[in-house]
Design a protein around this motif. Structure first.
Motif, PDB file in Angstrom:
ATOM      1  N   VAL A 261     -21.197   8.150  14.622  1.00 23.74           N
ATOM      2  CA  VAL A 261     -19.831   8.623  14.844  1.00 23.74           C
ATOM      3  C   VAL A 261     -19.040   7.471  15.471  1.00 23.74           C
ATOM      4  CG1 VAL A 261     -18.363  10.353  15.943  1.00 23.74           C
ATOM      5  CG2 VAL A 261     -20.710  10.956  15.291  1.00 23.74           C
ATOM      6  N   PRO A 262     -18.002   6.976  14.804  1.00 24.48           N
ATOM      7  CA  PRO A 262     -17.514   7.415  13.488  1.00 24.48           C
ATOM      8  C   PRO A 262     -18.408   6.944  12.347  1.00 24.48           C
ATOM      9  CG  PRO A 262     -16.269   5.520  14.258  1.00 24.48           C
ATOM     10  CD  PRO A 262     -17.184   5.895  15.383  1.00 24.48           C
ATOM     11  N   ALA A 263     -18.230   7.576  11.196  1.00 26.68           N
ATOM     12  CA  ALA A 263     -19.000   7.196  10.011  1.00 26.68           C
ATOM     13  C   ALA A 263     -18.670   5.765   9.598  1.00 26.68           C
ATOM     14  CB  ALA A 263     -18.683   8.157   8.861  1.00 26.68           C
ATOM     15  N   ARG A 264     -19.646   5.135   8.979  1.00 31.24           N
ATOM     16  CA  ARG A 264     -19.485   3.741   8.556  1.00 31.24           C
ATOM     17  C   ARG A 264     -18.825   3.686   7.176  1.00 31.24           C
ATOM     18  NH1 ARG A 264     -25.660   2.095   9.304  1.00 31.24           N
ATOM     19  NH2 ARG A 264     -25.755   4.011   8.079  1.00 31.24           N
ATOM     20  N   VAL A 265     -17.562   4.103   7.135  1.00 28.73           N
ATOM     21  CA  VAL A 265     -16.787   4.099   5.897  1.00 28.73           C
ATOM     22  C   VAL A 265     -15.444   3.433   6.172  1.00 28.73           C
ATOM     23  CG1 VAL A 265     -17.891   6.184   4.976  1.00 28.73           C
ATOM     24  CG2 VAL A 265     -15.802   6.385   6.344  1.00 28.73           C
ATOM     25  N   ASP A 266     -14.765   2.993   5.125  1.00 26.84           N
ATOM     26  CA  ASP A 266     -13.461   2.366   5.308  1.00 26.84           C
ATOM     27  C   ASP A 266     -12.413   3.421   5.659  1.00 26.84           C
ATOM     28  OD1 ASP A 266     -12.039   3.293   2.746  1.00 26.84           O
ATOM     29  OD2 ASP A 266     -13.836   2.348   1.925  1.00 26.84           O
ATOM     30  N   GLN A 267     -11.270   2.963   6.120  1.00 23.90           N
ATOM     31  CA  GLN A 267     -10.233   3.859   6.614  1.00 23.90           C
ATOM     32  C   GLN A 267      -9.709   4.791   5.532  1.00 23.90           C
ATOM     33  OE1 GLN A 267      -9.514   4.065   9.858  1.00 23.90           O
ATOM     34  NE2 GLN A 267      -8.279   5.866   9.342  1.00 23.90           N
ATOM     35  N   ALA A 268      -9.575   4.274   4.310  1.00 22.51           N
ATOM     36  CA  ALA A 268      -9.059   5.105   3.218  1.00 22.51           C
ATOM     37  C   ALA A 268     -10.020   6.254   2.905  1.00 22.51           C
ATOM     38  CB  ALA A 268      -8.823   4.253   1.974  1.00 22.51           C
ATOM     39  N   THR A 269     -11.313   5.948   2.899  1.00 21.10           N
ATOM     40  CA  THR A 269     -12.314   6.994   2.641  1.00 21.10           C
ATOM     41  C   THR A 269     -12.314   8.014   3.772  1.00 21.10           C
ATOM     42  OG1 THR A 269     -13.704   5.445   1.401  1.00 21.10           O
ATOM     43  CG2 THR A 269     -14.759   7.456   2.223  1.00 21.10           C
ATOM     44  N   ALA A 270     -12.212   7.531   4.996  1.00 15.96           N
ATOM     45  CA  ALA A 270     -12.187   8.443   6.139  1.00 15.96           C
ATOM     46  C   ALA A 270     -10.997   9.390   6.057  1.00 15.96           C
ATOM     47  CB  ALA A 270     -12.138   7.645   7.439  1.00 15.96           C
ATOM     48  N   GLN A 271      -9.861   8.881   5.682  1.00 14.55           N
ATOM     49  CA  GLN A 271      -8.667   9.717   5.570  1.00 14.55           C
ATOM     50  C   GLN A 271      -8.826  10.752   4.465  1.00 14.55           C
ATOM     51  OE1 GLN A 271      -6.213   9.818   7.694  1.00 14.55           O
ATOM     52  NE2 GLN A 271      -5.209  11.470   6.553  1.00 14.55           N
ATOM     53  N   ARG A 272      -9.434  10.350   3.352  1.00 18.03           N
ATOM     54  CA  ARG A 272      -9.651  11.282   2.245  1.00 18.03           C
ATOM     55  C   ARG A 272     -10.612  12.418   2.654  1.00 18.03           C
ATOM     56  NH1 ARG A 272     -11.301   7.880  -1.140  1.00 18.03           N
ATOM     57  NH2 ARG A 272     -13.440   8.483  -1.597  1.00 18.03           N
ATOM     58  N   VAL A 273     -11.633  12.067   3.436  1.00 17.72           N
ATOM     59  CA  VAL A 273     -12.568  13.079   3.916  1.00 17.72           C
ATOM     60  C   VAL A 273     -11.844  14.071   4.821  1.00 17.72           C
ATOM     61  CG1 VAL A 273     -14.596  13.487   5.376  1.00 17.72           C
ATOM     62  CG2 VAL A 273     -14.619  11.624   3.713  1.00 17.72           C
ATOM     63  N   LYS A 274     -11.013  13.571   5.723  1.00 20.70           N
ATOM     64  CA  LYS A 274     -10.294  14.455   6.646  1.00 20.70           C
ATOM     65  C   LYS A 274      -9.329  15.379   5.891  1.00 20.70           C
ATOM     66  CE  LYS A 274     -10.574  11.422  10.685  1.00 20.70           C
ATOM     67  NZ  LYS A 274      -9.833  10.683  11.717  1.00 20.70           N
ATOM     68  N   GLU A 275      -8.659  14.841   4.886  1.00 19.97           N
ATOM     69  CA  GLU A 275      -7.743  15.665   4.105  1.00 19.97           C
ATOM     70  C   GLU A 275      -8.493  16.733   3.328  1.00 19.97           C
ATOM     71  OE1 GLU A 275      -5.696  12.822   1.741  1.00 19.97           O
ATOM     72  OE2 GLU A 275      -4.410  12.102   3.392  1.00 19.97           O
ATOM     73  N   THR A 276      -9.656  16.381   2.767  1.00 19.39           N
ATOM     74  CA  THR A 276     -10.465  17.352   2.017  1.00 19.39           C
ATOM     75  C   THR A 276     -10.964  18.450   2.934  1.00 19.39           C
ATOM     76  OG1 THR A 276     -11.146  15.627   0.465  1.00 19.39           O
ATOM     77  CG2 THR A 276     -12.465  17.641   0.515  1.00 19.39           C
ATOM     78  N   ALA A 277     -11.355  18.083   4.184  1.00 20.65           N
ATOM     79  CA  ALA A 277     -11.875  19.062   5.135  1.00 20.65           C
ATOM     80  C   ALA A 277     -10.835  20.110   5.496  1.00 20.65           C
ATOM     81  CB  ALA A 277     -12.366  18.355   6.393  1.00 20.65           C
ATOM     82  N   GLN A 278      -9.568  19.774   5.383  1.00 22.38           N
ATOM     83  CA  GLN A 278      -8.503  20.715   5.750  1.00 22.38           C
ATOM     84  C   GLN A 278      -8.075  21.634   4.619  1.00 22.38           C
ATOM     85  OE1 GLN A 278      -5.287  18.867   8.292  1.00 22.38           O
ATOM     86  NE2 GLN A 278      -6.380  16.996   7.734  1.00 22.38           N
ATOM     87  N   VAL A 279      -8.603  21.406   3.418  1.00 25.40           N
ATOM     88  CA  VAL A 279      -8.187  22.208   2.257  1.00 25.40           C
ATOM     89  C   VAL A 279      -8.557  23.685   2.478  1.00 25.40           C
ATOM     90  CG1 VAL A 279      -8.576  22.644  -0.183  1.00 25.40           C
ATOM     91  CG2 VAL A 279      -8.337  20.308   0.663  1.00 25.40           C
TER      92      VAL A 279
END
Length: 279
Positions: A261-279
């Motif tokens: 934590v945080p995950a070892r991903v780039d910022q764009a991927t992290a943002q996409r994950v957060k947006e998907t989690a809110q769907v």
């Protein structure tokens, strides 16, 4: 400030009884006693509701029910708004079900408290029931535009040849899971056809419905979301595995795995994950 009375439920009629004891111990030992009057309510494997007033250290070792307990029951009477103890009312401000699996995490206990008009910490009836059901959760996520794995649900008494046909069409490896269970109980990842039928039998020990899912290559990330109208989104975590999948042992001991934590991903991927989690 006046203390609020909070019932913390643990145990339960579930295959995940032991997991609940560990989780409840963590909750009970970290609640702010200056703000809350805490009532630990244990539910035995047989379904007895007991107000436990002994040492908290007995809970994770499953020694809580041997003494220091008083039988209680939840009243659906909204005027009473609480528990009945020796015929007397014990008013609650809220309930915190620290229960895992069936008869606790699936909307059943949430429904009892909804009838009584008592607020519940965590998800309500509908969200609890849907999220416990892997098939319906997948279908709702898919309708919201989230990609989900190809899957097949076997109802009780279904011909296992349907599973064989699905596996041949989808390809190995596959996951075989109980539709309604948690903590990775009853889950197998299979790599060849001769493993399929034993995996089905294992899953049926935990639920009468079984789901087969294709394996999605990659690694797993998680993102916590809390709230209703205004959502609070947590930081992304990443599960690092040395092999296999995140089974019961790895979830609760991290024997060979690790969580970043945080995950070892780039910022764009992290943002996409957060947006998907809110769907």
């Amino acid at each position: 400030m006046q203390k609020r009375t909070l019932a913390v439920l643990f145990g339960g009629c579930s295959g995940e009884y032991e997991v609940s004891l560990q989780s409840a111990y963590s909750v009970l030992t970290h609640l702010d006693r200056a703000r809350y009057q805490v009532l630990p309510v244990g539910i035995s494997r047989r379904g007895e509701w007991l107000w436990y007033h002994g040492p908290l250290s007995r809970i994770p070792q499953d020694g809580w029910a041997q003494g220091d307990c008083v039988p209680v029951c939840l009243s659906p009477d909204r005027e009473l708004h609480g528990l009945l103890v020796d015929g007397q009312a014990l008013t609650l401000d809220a309930a915190f079900p620290v229960l895992h699996g069936k008869n606790g995490e699936d909307g059943t206990v949430q429904g009892l408290f909804a009838l009584a008009g008592i607020p519940v910490i965590g998800c309500g009836v509908l969200a609890s029931a849907l999220c416990m059901d892997k098939d319906r959760a997948h279908k709702l996520a898919h309708l919201a535009g989230v990609d989900v794995p190809a899957s097949l649900v076997l109802e009780p008494g279904a011909d296992p040849q349907a599973a064989v046909a699905f596996a041949r069409q989808t390809g190995y490896p596959l996951f075989v899971k109980p539709v309604k269970a948690g903590s990775s109980y009853g889950i197998s990842q299979i790599h060849r056809e001769e493993e399929l039928l034993p995996a089905l039998e294992l899953a049926r020990q935990y639920d009468d419905q079984v789901i087969l899912e294709e394996t999605i290559p990659g690694f797993e990330v998680g993102c916590a979301v809390i709230g209703t109208q205004n959502l609070m989104v947590g930081e992304i975590d990443e599960i690092e595995l040395s092999g296999g999948f995140f089974d019961f042992t790895e979830k609760y001991t991290l024997k060979t795995s690790a969580i970043h934590v945080p995950a070892r991903v780039d910022q764009a991927t992290a943002q996409r994950v957060k947006e998907t989690a809110q769907v």
